[in-house]
Design an enzyme around this catalytic site. Structure first.
Site, mmCIF file in Angstrom:
data_model
loop_
_atom_site.group_PDB
_atom_site.id
_atom_site.type_symbol
_atom_site.label_atom_id
_atom_site.label_comp_id
_atom_site.label_asym_id
_atom_site.label_seq_id
_atom_site.Cartn_x
_atom_site.Cartn_y
_atom_site.Cartn_z
ATOM 1 N N ARG A 85 0.822 -6.666 -0.659
ATOM 2 C CA ARG A 85 0.161 -5.778 -1.630
ATOM 3 C C ARG A 85 1.067 -5.629 -2.840
ATOM 4 O O ARG A 85 2.181 -5.137 -2.713
ATOM 5 C CB ARG A 85 -0.124 -4.419 -1.000
ATOM 6 C CG ARG A 85 -0.614 -3.390 -2.018
ATOM 7 C CD ARG A 85 -0.903 -2.043 -1.373
ATOM 8 N NE ARG A 85 -1.273 -1.046 -2.364
ATOM 9 C CZ ARG A 85 -0.530 0.042 -2.655
ATOM 10 N NH1 ARG A 85 0.595 0.267 -2.013
ATOM 11 N NH2 ARG A 85 -0.930 0.892 -3.579
ATOM 12 N N HIS A 130 -1.293 0.885 -10.733
ATOM 13 C CA HIS A 130 -0.207 1.582 -10.039
ATOM 14 C C HIS A 130 0.644 2.280 -11.094
ATOM 15 O O HIS A 130 1.832 2.019 -11.251
ATOM 16 C CB HIS A 130 0.626 0.611 -9.198
ATOM 17 C CG HIS A 130 1.470 1.282 -8.157
ATOM 18 N ND1 HIS A 130 1.424 0.962 -6.802
ATOM 19 C CD2 HIS A 130 2.398 2.258 -8.263
ATOM 20 C CE1 HIS A 130 2.298 1.717 -6.145
ATOM 21 N NE2 HIS A 130 2.879 2.520 -7.000
ATOM 22 N N GLU A 175 -2.580 6.210 -5.542
ATOM 23 C CA GLU A 175 -2.195 7.619 -5.605
ATOM 24 C C GLU A 175 -2.677 8.318 -6.884
ATOM 25 O O GLU A 175 -1.880 8.776 -7.715
ATOM 26 C CB GLU A 175 -0.676 7.747 -5.472
ATOM 27 C CG GLU A 175 -0.166 7.134 -4.198
ATOM 28 C CD GLU A 175 1.284 7.451 -3.916
ATOM 29 O OE1 GLU A 175 1.952 8.045 -4.784
ATOM 30 O OE2 GLU A 175 1.749 7.090 -2.823
ATOM 31 N N ASN A 317 -1.263 6.317 1.757
ATOM 32 C CA ASN A 317 0.198 6.267 1.553
ATOM 33 C C ASN A 317 0.778 7.542 2.155
ATOM 34 O O ASN A 317 0.419 8.643 1.723
ATOM 35 C CB ASN A 317 0.548 6.201 0.067
ATOM 36 C CG ASN A 317 0.114 4.901 -0.577
ATOM 37 O OD1 ASN A 317 -0.418 4.018 0.091
ATOM 38 N ND2 ASN A 317 0.340 4.773 -1.881
ATOM 39 N N TYR A 319 4.356 9.556 3.861
ATOM 40 C CA TYR A 319 5.811 9.561 4.026
ATOM 41 C C TYR A 319 6.319 10.717 4.866
ATOM 42 O O TYR A 319 7.246 10.553 5.654
ATOM 43 C CB TYR A 319 6.500 9.568 2.650
ATOM 44 C CG TYR A 319 6.286 8.285 1.898
ATOM 45 C CD1 TYR A 319 5.179 8.111 1.048
ATOM 46 C CD2 TYR A 319 7.161 7.221 2.064
ATOM 47 C CE1 TYR A 319 4.967 6.918 0.385
ATOM 48 C CE2 TYR A 319 6.945 6.021 1.401
ATOM 49 C CZ TYR A 319 5.843 5.878 0.568
ATOM 50 O OH TYR A 319 5.637 4.688 -0.083
ATOM 51 N N GLU A 387 1.066 2.315 2.395
ATOM 52 C CA GLU A 387 2.489 2.580 2.179
ATOM 53 C C GLU A 387 3.032 3.520 3.248
ATOM 54 O O GLU A 387 2.378 4.500 3.580
ATOM 55 C CB GLU A 387 2.768 3.231 0.806
ATOM 56 C CG GLU A 387 2.607 2.301 -0.364
ATOM 57 C CD GLU A 387 2.916 2.997 -1.675
ATOM 58 O OE1 GLU A 387 3.701 3.978 -1.679
ATOM 59 O OE2 GLU A 387 2.335 2.586 -2.700
HETATM 60 O O1 GBE Z 1 8.503 18.171 -2.721
HETATM 61 S S1 GBE Z 1 8.578 17.514 -4.084
HETATM 62 O O2 GBE Z 1 7.519 18.088 -4.972
HETATM 63 O O3 GBE Z 1 9.911 17.590 -4.689
HETATM 64 C C1 GBE Z 1 8.237 15.843 -3.874
HETATM 65 C C2 GBE Z 1 6.866 15.728 -3.307
HETATM 66 C C3 GBE Z 1 6.887 14.646 -2.282
HETATM 67 N N1 GBE Z 1 5.975 13.552 -2.628
HETATM 68 C C4 GBE Z 1 5.759 12.777 -1.411
HETATM 69 C C5 GBE Z 1 4.838 11.632 -1.685
HETATM 70 N N2 GBE Z 1 5.380 10.823 -2.780
HETATM 71 C C6 GBE Z 1 4.488 9.749 -3.023
HETATM 72 C C7 GBE Z 1 5.403 8.618 -3.307
HETATM 73 O O4 GBE Z 1 4.818 7.680 -4.135
HETATM 74 C C8 GBE Z 1 4.666 6.415 -3.509
HETATM 75 O O5 GBE Z 1 5.785 6.215 -2.687
HETATM 76 C C9 GBE Z 1 6.888 5.421 -3.081
HETATM 77 C C10 GBE Z 1 8.163 6.121 -2.677
HETATM 78 O O6 GBE Z 1 8.275 7.343 -3.355
HETATM 79 C C11 GBE Z 1 6.847 5.051 -4.537
HETATM 80 O O7 GBE Z 1 7.907 4.175 -4.847
HETATM 81 C C12 GBE Z 1 5.514 4.387 -4.773
HETATM 82 O O8 GBE Z 1 5.431 3.818 -6.060
HETATM 83 C C13 GBE Z 1 4.422 5.421 -4.628
HETATM 84 O O9 GBE Z 1 3.193 4.745 -4.395
HETATM 85 C C14 GBE Z 1 5.619 11.594 -4.002
HETATM 86 C C15 GBE Z 1 6.549 12.725 -3.696
#
Ligand code: GBE
Length: 491
Positions: A85, A130, A175, A317, A319, A387
């Protein structure tokens, strides 16, 4: 907490389960102004505000994949995954933003990459958007401008015309919440407009219409000829009630409905339209703030129908996980989505992390519960995890990342075998270390290490690359995997 996704360690992935690996143009390509590419909103933000990026770096060269794409294709092959992807940079293909001026060198680069993948018998999946909007379109309002619906549809048509014969998996947006809530309603993402309470809703309204147009165009003009599937990739944390009071359980459900549901309800729910809770809350807050109409734009009945059902799969996606509770009184700026929804999210400091991304706590049960929530809420829609991954600071002996992937894949296996969640694929973020937006190169997500100081941005497989390709080949977790072992995260 029992953090594990489940205790059984010998579940296996079905034969037809899809494994993949993901990247994004703005994070790996570099060549930011080479061969006709114009400035994206990220190039513009970082060049005008270098302090936006923690290590004061930029993505002008990044992993230099514009030059090194053959090495990238080779790495994908080495991993043994089915699908790669990657995203196409709008400013590389349409430098003016408009489809009247197609950059042949931009088209050629993606053709070369696709041909390289096909040569290695890897299936390409293209993310159309993206985050890297041409700055020229941001100059005329970007996603707050209703005409973006047409501009995006024209851009998607150029990609379908050039690549639909070889590309059978399409993701319209990566996203959208990061784009709209964090980019137009906040300062965490480009263009960092920060017109909270207004612009995040305008951005979402236009983006969902653009998504639906691209779906219908593909469905009518290209799928009959080439087959293929098209969907959207939504980011979602898992929301666990902070306590088991009804109030906190309601807060957790409200978080999911007004965050991932903001985009999922219009597209994947049986009734379509924005989630009823979001409509109720924004309408009420807007009235209380003396707006003559709600800050949440309304879809006409025709638009609700036009957007409903416009995806063949649910790209997810994921995490990490948060604990949710109802706010006592006002939270966030007034007006803002945060204030409209009125809930508070925290993370348990005892949850393992040791990640270079402070927000990335290791909570495998959250992944399993989110997959079940999506399956239940959206009637068994086919889910492809586009992701999932872990960030650290450096090195190839990445025991923490090996442990993160083992635990999250174990959670996925339990979601499949015990909860019967409708998951059909899993893609690791990311193939290689790359430009992690505001974290620059400090936070590394790659299965392959990139030496950013070497002329050829040398890529080297980390331990986690061997773990992941082992799972792909054996269809199961390695012998000796222990669902209760989180030692790798203790500092
Ligand atoms: O608590 S805070 O407000 O300080 C941070 C909020 C947490 N979110 C979690 C999900 N993340 C999506 C990540 O975004 C995705 O994940 C990858 C790794 O980050 C990126 O590299 C990719 O481009 C993106 O698709 C954005 C941040």
């Amino acid at each position: 907490w029992d953090l594990s996704g489940g205790k059984t360690t010998n579940y296996t992935f079905p034969k037809d389960f899809l494994f993949g690996v993901s990247t994004a143009a703005g994070q790996i390509e570099g060549a930011w102004n080479i061969d006709g590419k114009s400035e994206s909103i990220w190039d513009h933000l970082i060049h005008t505000h270098p302090e936006f990026v923690k290590d004061h770096t930029n993505a002008d060269v990044a992993a230099d994949s514009y030059r090194l794409y053959k090495r990238d294709a080779e790495m994908v092959k080495e991993l043994g995954v089915d699908i790669y992807r990657f995203s196409i940079a709008w400013p590389r293909v349409l430098p003016s933003g408009f489809a009247n001026d197609i950059n042949p060198l931009g088209i050629q680069y993606y053709k070369n990459l696709i041909n390289e993948l096909v040569k290695h018998n890897v299936t390409p999946m293209v993310t159309i958007y993206h985050w890297d909007l041409p700055q020229k379109l941001q100059d005329i309002g970007g996603w707050t401008n209703v005409n973006m619906v047409d501009y995006y549809t024209d851009y998607a048509k150029v990609l379908f015309d050039n690549f639909a014969d070889q590309v059978k998996y399409w993701v319209t947006f990566n996203e959208p919440m990061q784009t709209c809530l964090e980019g137009y309603g906040g300062t965490y993402r480009a263009p960092a407009l920060n017109r909270h309470g207004i612009a995040e809703y305008l951005c979402t309204h236009n983006l969902l219409k653009a998504h639906a147009n691209a779906y219908h165009l593909y469905d009518k003009e290209y799928r009959p000829k080439f087959g293929g599937k098209i969907g959207m990739s939504l980011d979602s944390n898992w929301a666990e009630p902070k306590t088991n009071t009804t109030r906190d359980k309601d807060a957790a459900e409200l978080y999911l409905q007004t965050h991932v549901g903001w985009y999922a309800h219009p597209v994947y729910s049986a009734e379509g339209n924005y989630p009823p809770d979001l409509i109720r809350l924004v309408d009420a807050k807007s009235a209380a703030q003396n707006y003559s109409r709600s800050r949440l734009p309304k879809f006409t009945p025709e638009e609700v129908t036009h957007i409903r059902g416009t995806a063949d799969f649910f790209g997810l996606n994921h995490y990490t996980t948060y604990l949710l509770s109802m706010a006592d009184g006002e939270v966030g700026a007034i007006p803002s989505h945060e204030n409209d929804v009125g809930i508070v999210r925290v993370q348990d400091p005892q949850w393992p992390s040791k990640s270079s991304s402070a927000w990335l706590k290791v909570v495998p049960f959250g992944f399993r519960r989110l997959l079940h929530w999506i399956t239940k809420t959206y009637n068994g829609v086919p889910i492809i995890v586009t992701e999932n991954g872990y960030a650290d600071f450096d090195g190839v002996e990445d025991a923490a990342r090996v442990s993160y992937y083992s635990h999250y894949l174990n959670a996925l296996l339990h979601a499949l075998h015990e909860d019967k969640s409708s998951v059909h694929g899993y893609f690791a973020w990311s193939l290689m270390d790359n430009f992690e937006w505001d974290d620059g190169y400090v936070s590394r997500f790659g299965l392959y290490l990139v030496d950013f100081n070497s002329p050829n941005k040398t890529r080297t497989a980390k331990q986690s690359a061997r773990l992941y390709s082992g799972v792909v080949r054996s269809r199961g977790l390695p012998p000796g995997y222990d669902p209760q072992d989180f030692k790798a995260f203790s500092s």
